[in-house]
Structures are given as structure tokens and as C-alpha cells.
Design a protein around this motif. Structure first.
Motif, PDB file in Angstrom:
ATOM      1  N   TYR A   1      41.889  35.363   8.445  1.00  0.00           N
ATOM      2  CA  TYR A   1      41.903  34.447   9.582  1.00  0.00           C
ATOM      3  C   TYR A   1      42.925  34.801  10.657  1.00  0.00           C
ATOM      4  N   LYS A   2      43.744  35.841  10.464  1.00  0.00           N
ATOM      5  CA  LYS A   2      44.708  36.195  11.489  1.00  0.00           C
ATOM      6  C   LYS A   2      44.002  36.824  12.685  1.00  0.00           C
ATOM      7  N   ARG A   3      44.746  36.982  13.780  1.00  0.00           N
ATOM      8  CA  ARG A   3      44.182  37.622  14.966  1.00  0.00           C
ATOM      9  C   ARG A   3      43.880  39.086  14.662  1.00  0.00           C
ATOM     10  N   GLN A   4      42.739  39.549  15.127  1.00  0.00           N
ATOM     11  CA  GLN A   4      42.234  40.880  14.836  1.00  0.00           C
ATOM     12  C   GLN A   4      42.013  41.077  13.344  1.00  0.00           C
ATOM     13  N   GLY A   5      41.723  39.975  12.640  1.00  0.00           N
ATOM     14  CA  GLY A   5      41.454  40.051  11.215  1.00  0.00           C
ATOM     15  C   GLY A   5      39.988  40.308  10.923  1.00  0.00           C
ATOM     16  N   ASN A   6      39.617  40.037   9.672  1.00  0.00           N
ATOM     17  CA  ASN A   6      38.241  40.345   9.247  1.00  0.00           C
ATOM     18  C   ASN A   6      37.223  39.490   9.974  1.00  0.00           C
ATOM     19  N   ILE A   7      37.546  38.225  10.253  1.00  0.00           N
ATOM     20  CA  ILE A   7      36.569  37.378  10.933  1.00  0.00           C
ATOM     21  C   ILE A   7      36.340  37.859  12.364  1.00  0.00           C
ATOM     22  N   ASP A   8      37.386  38.392  13.005  1.00  0.00           N
ATOM     23  CA  ASP A   8      37.201  38.966  14.343  1.00  0.00           C
ATOM     24  C   ASP A   8      36.368  40.244  14.282  1.00  0.00           C
ATOM     25  N   ILE A   9      36.545  41.035  13.226  1.00  0.00           N
ATOM     26  CA  ILE A   9      35.750  42.258  13.078  1.00  0.00           C
ATOM     27  C   ILE A   9      34.277  41.912  12.891  1.00  0.00           C
ATOM     28  N   LEU A  10      33.994  40.890  12.064  1.00  0.00           N
ATOM     29  CA  LEU A  10      32.603  40.490  11.850  1.00  0.00           C
ATOM     30  C   LEU A  10      31.982  39.927  13.126  1.00  0.00           C
ATOM     31  N   CYS A  11      32.759  39.105  13.843  1.00  0.00           N
ATOM     32  CA  CYS A  11      32.245  38.581  15.113  1.00  0.00           C
ATOM     33  C   CYS A  11      32.009  39.706  16.119  1.00  0.00           C
ATOM     34  N   GLY A  12      32.874  40.737  16.088  1.00  0.00           N
ATOM     35  CA  GLY A  12      32.665  41.874  16.982  1.00  0.00           C
ATOM     36  C   GLY A  12      31.377  42.626  16.663  1.00  0.00           C
ATOM     37  N   ARG A  13      31.066  42.751  15.371  1.00  0.00           N
ATOM     38  CA  ARG A  13      29.805  43.399  15.009  1.00  0.00           C
ATOM     39  C   ARG A  13      28.611  42.606  15.521  1.00  0.00           C
ATOM     40  N   VAL A  14      28.683  41.280  15.380  1.00  0.00           N
ATOM     41  CA  VAL A  14      27.579  40.449  15.873  1.00  0.00           C
ATOM     42  C   VAL A  14      27.473  40.564  17.387  1.00  0.00           C
ATOM     43  N   ASN A  15      28.614  40.612  18.075  1.00  0.00           N
ATOM     44  CA  ASN A  15      28.582  40.729  19.537  1.00  0.00           C
ATOM     45  C   ASN A  15      27.946  42.053  19.972  1.00  0.00           C
ATOM     46  N   ASP A  16      28.301  43.150  19.293  1.00  0.00           N
ATOM     47  CA  ASP A  16      27.703  44.448  19.638  1.00  0.00           C
ATOM     48  C   ASP A  16      26.191  44.432  19.413  1.00  0.00           C
ATOM     49  N   SER A  17      25.772  43.851  18.285  1.00  0.00           N
ATOM     50  CA  SER A  17      24.329  43.779  18.023  1.00  0.00           C
ATOM     51  C   SER A  17      23.631  42.883  19.036  1.00  0.00           C
ATOM     52  N   ALA A  18      24.298  41.777  19.424  1.00  0.00           N
ATOM     53  CA  ALA A  18      23.688  40.870  20.402  1.00  0.00           C
ATOM     54  C   ALA A  18      23.521  41.540  21.761  1.00  0.00           C
ATOM     55  N   ILE A  19      24.505  42.361  22.153  1.00  0.00           N
ATOM     56  CA  ILE A  19      24.382  43.080  23.433  1.00  0.00           C
ATOM     57  C   ILE A  19      23.205  44.046  23.391  1.00  0.00           C
ATOM     58  N   LYS A  20      23.016  44.729  22.264  1.00  0.00           N
ATOM     59  CA  LYS A  20      21.877  45.635  22.135  1.00  0.00           C
ATOM     60  C   LYS A  20      20.549  44.874  22.173  1.00  0.00           C
ATOM     61  N   VAL A  21      20.532  43.679  21.544  1.00  0.00           N
ATOM     62  CA  VAL A  21      19.314  42.863  21.571  1.00  0.00           C
ATOM     63  C   VAL A  21      19.008  42.419  22.998  1.00  0.00           C
ATOM     64  N   LEU A  22      20.046  42.023  23.733  1.00  0.00           N
ATOM     65  CA  LEU A  22      19.828  41.639  25.132  1.00  0.00           C
ATOM     66  C   LEU A  22      19.328  42.821  25.953  1.00  0.00           C
ATOM     67  N   GLY A  23      19.817  44.023  25.625  1.00  0.00           N
ATOM     68  CA  GLY A  23      19.293  45.207  26.302  1.00  0.00           C
ATOM     69  C   GLY A  23      17.820  45.439  26.010  1.00  0.00           C
ATOM     70  N   LYS A  24      17.420  45.144  24.776  1.00  0.00           N
ATOM     71  CA  LYS A  24      15.995  45.276  24.444  1.00  0.00           C
ATOM     72  C   LYS A  24      15.170  44.223  25.173  1.00  0.00           C
ATOM     73  N   PHE A  25      15.693  42.973  25.268  1.00  0.00           N
ATOM     74  CA  PHE A  25      15.021  41.941  26.055  1.00  0.00           C
ATOM     75  C   PHE A  25      14.840  42.388  27.504  1.00  0.00           C
ATOM     76  N   SER A  26      15.912  42.951  28.083  1.00  0.00           N
ATOM     77  CA  SER A  26      15.854  43.384  29.482  1.00  0.00           C
ATOM     78  C   SER A  26      14.824  44.492  29.673  1.00  0.00           C
ATOM     79  N   ALA A  27      14.822  45.454  28.737  1.00  0.00           N
ATOM     80  CA  ALA A  27      13.838  46.545  28.850  1.00  0.00           C
ATOM     81  C   ALA A  27      12.410  46.015  28.731  1.00  0.00           C
ATOM     82  N   TYR A  28      12.204  45.042  27.846  1.00  0.00           N
ATOM     83  CA  TYR A  28      10.859  44.478  27.686  1.00  0.00           C
ATOM     84  C   TYR A  28      10.420  43.746  28.957  1.00  0.00           C
ATOM     85  N   LEU A  29      11.346  42.977  29.553  1.00  0.00           N
ATOM     86  CA  LEU A  29      10.994  42.262  30.781  1.00  0.00           C
ATOM     87  C   LEU A  29      10.709  43.229  31.932  1.00  0.00           C
ATOM     88  N   GLN A  30      11.473  44.317  32.009  1.00  0.00           N
ATOM     89  CA  GLN A  30      11.198  45.312  33.039  1.00  0.00           C
ATOM     90  C   GLN A  30       9.822  45.954  32.835  1.00  0.00           C
TER      91      GLN A  30
END
Length: 523
Positions: A313-342
Motif C-alpha cells: 500500500y505504500k507509494r509506488q508499491g504493488n497496488i500502484d504497479i497493478l494500477c499502472g498495468r491496467v492503465n497501459d492496457s486501457a490506453i491500448k484498448v482506447l487506441g483500438k476503439f479509435s482505430a475502429y471508429l476511424q
């Protein structure tokens, strides 16, 4: 092969250091490997029927059932799983029980009886019981079957609050334990020690559920990236991201400080002494329980769990690492949404051009040839705007058509009007920013004499505007040798060999190196 001290270190406070020495082999060193042989044998289904019926006998407080009672109890079950309901004979049961005994999955004991006479030819009667490894294996199979058909749902919205409440309950129970020890109430002290141990493990399990949920979200996003675009699946992904943002990101930012503050209380010396007392009382309480009633005991020390929670639970701890992984995957998903809309927009424009061509071809005379119609229909949609001549046998030149300057529309000229300053001296944008920064410094550091220096963490920060002003102060003070900040009579000095400090308010926090602000004369 392995000493008791090595095993205690592996299951205690230094598991990684002991693991590097290869002590993990002790996990299977003393186990009965014949469990696997029974599990993969041809008669495994019948062996399981016999062993599980003995486990049911054990739960009915019959620890050592008679040989004949076991045979009579397993006959209907084994005959129902056989092909054509073939009968289960006593000789087959004898061979299977002998095999289980040779595998050391069951133990037997001779039942003592009085002989009725010298002509008594009765067979020896045995009582059988399950070994500890067999019981643990059957319990593991039960738990896995229960998880397959009745999975426990994770309350993802309240897991962080659950962990926080359990940490608070630990502090309450430790105070009750101190009072009970002072009053010499042994039963109350034992109850408090058990509650502390179980609350700590509940917090550990809740944290594991949080990690599992975040990993599932990241895996779901990754699977979506590898699949073809599906609209219904995309709606589910958007819903998952919405739950992630509402349930985790906001709660992590709000509850992280509270969880860390409770962990700091638990890590204090007084609390550590209380935890050691809890462990001693809990182990003393376990020793009083009969061995056949023990399903198992927790091997991890409370200090190990607390240090693991703190790292999570500390700053830059494991929960931040897991949230960072989800954020990276979410950005890629949004990129796929954008490509599909284009792609959808491109197809829509192409269909629009095709619609125009079809309308033009529908207005042709009746004597038009079908070949010409098909040729005009299939040619690219942007060719209606090509002024070059072309047909089925003659193609246009590859150069782009030239346009004269007269065809281009030019914007009208607009003359800049003279501004009226009303007698005020015009200032540049940097001068206005320096003036506002000086007023902010005088408001945060009032009555600061010339030559005096203050630490940046002495100021009271409230609101995001203070963080913007602080970044402007560091920018003007460090870049360009601080010449911009010297214009308003201040200078910034980083502390040599200093660590990092936190400047924060109720909603924001910033980690920066130690810096001092010094007032000097204007140049």
C-alpha cells in the motif's frame, strides 16, 4: 535433510533468503508421493470412493471404522460408477485396501477379541484410519470442487474499506488484550489473541483479492486486444473500465493514507510487543486442541504479513504497479476503439461516394452498356473529382492535377487595431507571472527578512493552485541559474545531500528534493 531452523526461516520472516538456498525442497521432502500414484491409477475412481467414505466416517466421529463396515458402506457407490452396474466383490475390496495400505495412504490396527475356543477360525479384524497426507489431499479436492461450482464473489467496491476496518479492529483488540492481561483474565486474553491473528489474516486475504481483481481486469483488456472487434464485447470492456475507475482509483487515493497510518500504528514497538504476546497465546491455545481436530494452522508470522501489507500500500508499491498495468492496457484498448471508429468513418465516406456514383449512373440513358456501368461502379470513389480524362483503355497521368492561384480562396486582410493602454505601462507575460509569484511567496512566507531562508515544506499548501505556483517557483529558481527569480528578490537553494520531502494537502501530494527559499535584495 533440512534442519528445523531452515524450515522456520522459510515459513517465517525471511522466506526469500531461505528460498535462495534451496530450502523449498522441504515442501515435498516429507510428503507421501503415492497420492499421485493413486490419483493416476486405473482404479482411481474406486480408490477415491473408499477414501472419501472413510473421511465421512471420520466426520461422524468414527476415527477407525472396521474393515467390514467400510466394505458395506462403499458397495452401492462403487457399483453405481462401474459399467453395467457390475458387482463389487470382497476379493477386489481386499486387493484395493491392501494397495492403499502399501501406499501408506491408510493405517490399520488389529482389533483385539477373545477366542471362543480352540476351533475358532475367524479372520483377523482390522480397524483402518486415514493418514494425515491423505486427509489433507481429500480436503484440497473438496475445496477445489467447491470453488469450481460455488465461487465466492469478491465485493470489489468495499475491499479497501474492509482492509482498513480490519486494521482498525486489530488496534482495538490489542487494547483489550492489554486490559485482560492486567486483570489476569486468561480466557478473555485468548479470545483477543485469536481475534488479532484472524483479523490480520483477513486483511491479507482482502489484499490478495484486490490484486486478483486488478489482474483479472488487465487480463480481460489484453484478451480484447487480441480478438476481433465485437461491439457487445466492447460494451463489457467499457463497463469494466468504469467499475475500475469508480471502485479503485478514487478509493485508493482516499483510503491509502488511512491504511498506511493504521499500518504505522501496527508497526510501532508497543504494538509489536502486543503481537508477540498474541502469537504466544494463540500457539498455546492450539496446543490444547486434540491433533485429530486440527485442520491446519497458519504458518506465516504476523510481522511478515504486516511488512508485506506495508510494501503493497505504500507509494509506488504493488497496488500502484497493478494500477499502472491496467492503465497501459486501457490506453491500448482506447487506441483500438479509435482505430475502429476511424475505419467506420472511412467506410461511411466510401459508401457516400458510391451512393453518389449510383445516382449518377441511374440517370444514364437506357441504351447504356452494362459493362460501362459496372466499370464506373467499381472504380475508386475519389475519381469523380479527377479532372483528367480516362476510360477503360486510356489511363490518366499519375501527376496530380494543377490548380491556378486564382482558384484558391484567400482570407481577407484584417488590419490590427491599435490597443489603448489607458496610461498603464505594458508588461510582458513573464513580468505578470513574476508579479503574481511574488505575491504568492509573500502570502505563504509572511515577514521574511532579507538574508533569511525557509524550507519549502514550511508553507501551508491548500488547493491545486498552490502546487502550480510551487512548480513556477522551482522553474524560475533552478532554470537559467535562477536569474528570473532574482528579479523579484528571491533565490532557491537545493539542500546538499538532503533527502526528499512531501508537500501535500487533503487531496494532493508531491514528492520533491529538499529545497530552501532565501530572500535577497533586488538586482
Amino acid at each position: 535433510m533440512y534442519s528445523k531452523e531452515e524450515i522456520v526461516n522459510l515459513l517465517g520472516l525471511n522466506p526469500l533468503a531461505e528460498f535462495d538456498r534451496g530450502t523449498a525442497g522441504a515442501l515435498t521432502n516429507r510428503r507421501n508421493r503415492n497420492v499421485g500414484a493413486m490419483f493416476f491409477s486405473e482404479s482411481s475412481s474406486e480408490y477415491i470412493q473408499i477414501l472419501y467414505r472413510m473421511l465421512l466416517f471420520r466426520r461422524e466421529y468414527e476415527q477407525e471404522p472396521l474393515y467390514e463396515n467400510i466394505f458395506e458402506a462403499v458397495i452401492p457407490a462403487i457399483e453405481s460408477v462401474r459399467e453395467n452396474n457390475r458387482k463389487y466383490l470382497r476379493d477386489e475390496f481386499d486387493r484395493q485396501m491392501t494397495q492403499l495400505y502399501n501406499w501408506k495412504l491408510v493405517d490399520r490396527r488389529l482389533e483385539k477379541e477373545r477366542l471362543r475356543g480352540y476351533k475358532d477360525s475367524r479372520r483377523d479384524r482390522y480397524r483402518f484410519r486415514l493418514t494425515d497426507d491423505t486427509i489433507a489431499f481429500l480436503l484440497w479436492l473438496e475445496e477445489r470442487l467447491h470453488a469450481d461450482f460455488m465461487p465466492a464473489p469478491d465485493d470489489t467496491e468495499n475491499l479497501l474499506e474492509f482492509v482498513l476496518s480490519r486494521l482498525k479492529d486489530i488496534g482495538v483488540e490489542l487494547k483489550k488484550l492489554d486490559n485482560a492481561l492486567q486483570e489476569e483474565a486468561e480466557e478473555k486474553a485468548a479470545e483477543c489473541s485469536s481475534s488479532v491473528i484472524f483479523y490480520l489474516h483477513h486483511a491479507d486475504e482482502g489484499t490478495a483479492k484486490i490484486s486478483r481483481r486488478l489482474s483479472e481486469i488487465s487480463a480481460t483488456l489484453g484478451e480484447f486486444l487480441l480478438e476481433n472487434y465485437n461491439f457487445s464485447r466492447a460494451k463489457e470492456i467499457v463497463a469494466e473500465l468504469g467499475v475500475y475507475i469508480e471502485s479503485y482509483l478514487r478509493r485508493v487515493s482516499l483510503l491509502r493514507r488511512k491504511i498506511n497510518s493504521e499500518l504505522e500504528k501496527v508497526i510501532s514497538e508497543d504494538t509489536q510487543n502486543g503481537l508477540k504476546k498474541c502469537v504466544r497465546l494463540y500457539e498455546r491455545q492450539l496446543e490444547k486442541i486434540p491433533s485429530f481436530m486440527r485442520r491446519g494452522r497458519r504458518s506465516e508470522e504476523p510481522q511478515t504479513i504486516i511488512s508485506r501489507l506495508r510494501d503493497y500500500y505504500k507509494r509506488q508499491g504493488n497496488i500502484d504497479i497493478l494500477c499502472g498495468r491496467v492503465n497501459d492496457s486501457a490506453i491500448k484498448v482506447l487506441g483500438k476503439f479509435s482505430a475502429y471508429l476511424q475505419e467506420v468513418e472511412r467506410k461511411a465516406k466510401r459508401l457516400e461516394f458510391l451512393d453518389r456514383r449510383i445516382k449518377e449512373l441511374a440517370s444514364l440513358p437506357p441504351d447504356a452498356r452494362p459493362v460501362d456501368f459496372l466499370f464506373d461502379l467499381l472504380r475508386p470513389a475519389f475519381f469523380p473529382f479527377d479532372p483528367n480524362y480516362w476510360n477503360a483503355s486510356i489511363r490518366a497521368e499519375p501527376e496530380m492535377p494543377l490548380y491556378s492561384e486564382r482558384q484558391k480562396r484567400r482570407p481577407p486582410r484584417v488590419h490590427i487595431k491599435k490597443r489603448c493602454h489607458d496610461g498603464k505601462i505594458p508588461q510582458t507575460l513573464d513580468e505578470v507571472k513574476l508579479h503574481e509569484l511574488r505575491r504568492w511567496i509573500e502570502r505563504k512566507y509572511p515577514q521574511m527578512p532579507i538574508g533569511d531562508s525557509r524550507s519549502i515544506e514550511d508553507a501551508d499548501y491548500s488547493g491545486i493552485e498552490d502546487f502550480y505556483s510551487f512548480m513556477q517557483l522551482v522553474k524560475y529558481g533552478l532554470l537559467g541559474e535562477g536569474r528570473m527569480l532574482n528579479k523579484i528578490g528571491y533565490m532557491v537553494k537545493p539542500e546538499e545531500g538532503g533527502g526528499t520531502v512531501f508537500i501535500e494537502d487533503k487531496e494532493h501530494c508531491l514528492e520533491v528534493p529538499a529545497i530552501f527559499l532565501e530572500k535577497q535584495k533586488n538586482e
